[in-house]
Design a protein around this motif. Structure first.
Motif, PDB file in Angstrom:
ATOM      1  N   ILE A   1       0.920  -1.771   0.136  1.00 45.67           N
ATOM      2  CA  ILE A   1       0.537  -0.642  -0.354  1.00 45.67           C
ATOM      3  C   ILE A   1       0.517   1.045   0.206  1.00 45.67           C
ATOM      4  O   ILE A   1       1.408   1.124   1.016  1.00 45.67           O
ATOM      5  N   GLY A   2       0.765   2.016  -1.695  1.00 45.17           N
ATOM      6  CA  GLY A   2       1.608   2.932  -1.428  1.00 45.17           C
ATOM      7  C   GLY A   2       0.803   4.346  -1.834  1.00 45.17           C
ATOM      8  O   GLY A   2       0.138   4.175  -2.790  1.00 45.17           O
ATOM      9  N   ASN A   3       1.637   5.253  -2.910  1.00 46.76           N
ATOM     10  CA  ASN A   3       1.407   6.732  -3.609  1.00 46.76           C
ATOM     11  C   ASN A   3       2.262   6.381  -4.615  1.00 46.76           C
ATOM     12  O   ASN A   3       3.376   5.674  -3.926  1.00 46.76           O
ATOM     13  N   VAL A   4       1.869   6.647  -5.030  1.00 48.16           N
ATOM     14  CA  VAL A   4       2.502   6.665  -6.803  1.00 48.16           C
ATOM     15  C   VAL A   4       3.510   8.190  -6.743  1.00 48.16           C
ATOM     16  O   VAL A   4       2.282   9.113  -6.446  1.00 48.16           O
ATOM     17  N   GLY A   5       4.121   7.840  -6.949  1.00 46.19           N
ATOM     18  CA  GLY A   5       5.675   9.059  -7.097  1.00 46.19           C
ATOM     19  C   GLY A   5       5.646  10.189  -8.744  1.00 46.19           C
ATOM     20  O   GLY A   5       5.721  11.035  -8.295  1.00 46.19           O
ATOM     21  N   GLN A   6       4.702   9.167  -9.174  1.00 44.46           N
ATOM     22  CA  GLN A   6       4.294  10.039 -10.408  1.00 44.46           C
ATOM     23  C   GLN A   6       4.153   9.330 -12.010  1.00 44.46           C
ATOM     24  O   GLN A   6       3.553   8.534 -11.407  1.00 44.46           O
TER      25      GLN A   6
ATOM     26  N   ARG B   1       4.274   1.037 -15.927  1.00 46.03           N
ATOM     27  CA  ARG B   1       5.196   1.595 -15.054  1.00 46.03           C
ATOM     28  C   ARG B   1       5.256   2.400 -14.667  1.00 46.03           C
ATOM     29  O   ARG B   1       4.347   3.411 -14.479  1.00 46.03           O
ATOM     30  N   ILE B   2       4.885   1.974 -13.052  1.00 49.69           N
ATOM     31  CA  ILE B   2       4.838   2.737 -11.795  1.00 49.69           C
ATOM     32  C   ILE B   2       5.657   3.072 -11.097  1.00 49.69           C
ATOM     33  O   ILE B   2       6.129   1.822 -10.562  1.00 49.69           O
ATOM     34  N   ARG B   3       6.258   4.096 -10.340  1.00 47.74           N
ATOM     35  CA  ARG B   3       6.800   4.445  -8.832  1.00 47.74           C
ATOM     36  C   ARG B   3       5.967   4.451  -7.962  1.00 47.74           C
ATOM     37  O   ARG B   3       5.205   5.019  -7.403  1.00 47.74           O
ATOM     38  N   LEU B   4       6.003   3.171  -6.580  1.00 53.04           N
ATOM     39  CA  LEU B   4       4.993   3.285  -5.724  1.00 53.04           C
ATOM     40  C   LEU B   4       6.154   3.563  -3.986  1.00 53.04           C
ATOM     41  O   LEU B   4       6.890   2.276  -4.230  1.00 53.04           O
ATOM     42  N   ALA B   5       5.812   4.448  -3.587  1.00 49.37           N
ATOM     43  CA  ALA B   5       6.387   4.940  -2.546  1.00 49.37           C
ATOM     44  C   ALA B   5       5.608   4.098  -1.315  1.00 49.37           C
ATOM     45  O   ALA B   5       4.213   4.062  -0.719  1.00 49.37           O
ATOM     46  N   THR B   6       6.313   3.279  -0.163  1.00 46.60           N
ATOM     47  CA  THR B   6       5.971   2.456   1.013  1.00 46.60           C
ATOM     48  C   THR B   6       6.702   3.688   1.984  1.00 46.60           C
ATOM     49  O   THR B   6       7.883   3.233   1.673  1.00 46.60           O
TER      50      THR B   6
END
Length: 120
Positions: free
Chosen positions: A7-12, A27-32
């Motif tokens: 569970i995280g937030n999309v960085g871009q 492709r996504i970058r996910l920050a946890t």
């Protein structure tokens, strides 16, 4: 068993491309983030954020392209894949990716109109 739940937030904003016969790949970058805490002796342990490369295919990729934006909160379920590639200078590089099997959008519906998705 190879199973990952994040569970995280999309960085871009997502990067989406179409490969063989129009198959969508996102492709996504996910920050946890693990929240910081205070030890009994008063020592502060700060928040710790990890960044994950998440790959989504076909219908999930199409949904991501249409509805997911920087800052959105997502639940991702998938598996870890380790890949290698050679960069432009010929150096061998290693990457860890999460190949998503399921995704739920956790951000409020006001912006995207969807709350959860499953490709099946």
């Amino acid at each position: 068993m190879n199973k990952v739940m994040l569970i995280g937030n999309v960085g871009q904003d997502p990067e989406v491309r179409y490969v063989d016969q129009g198959v969508a790949v996102a492709r996504i970058r996910l920050a946890t983030t693990e929240r910081g805490y205070t030890l009994q002796n008063g020592t502060q342990v700060p928040d710790h954020t990890d960044w994950h490369n998440v790959i989504l295919w076909r219908r999930l990729a199409e949904i991501v392209e249409k509805y997911v934006h920087k800052g959105d909160k997502l639940y991702i379920e998938g598996r870890i894949r380790y890949t290698t590639y050679d960069d432009k200078q010929g150096q061998r590089r290693y990457a860890t990716e999460i190949w998503a099997d399921n995704m739920e959008m956790l951000s409020p519906k006001s912006d995207n109109g969807l709350s959860s998705t499953n490709p099946e």
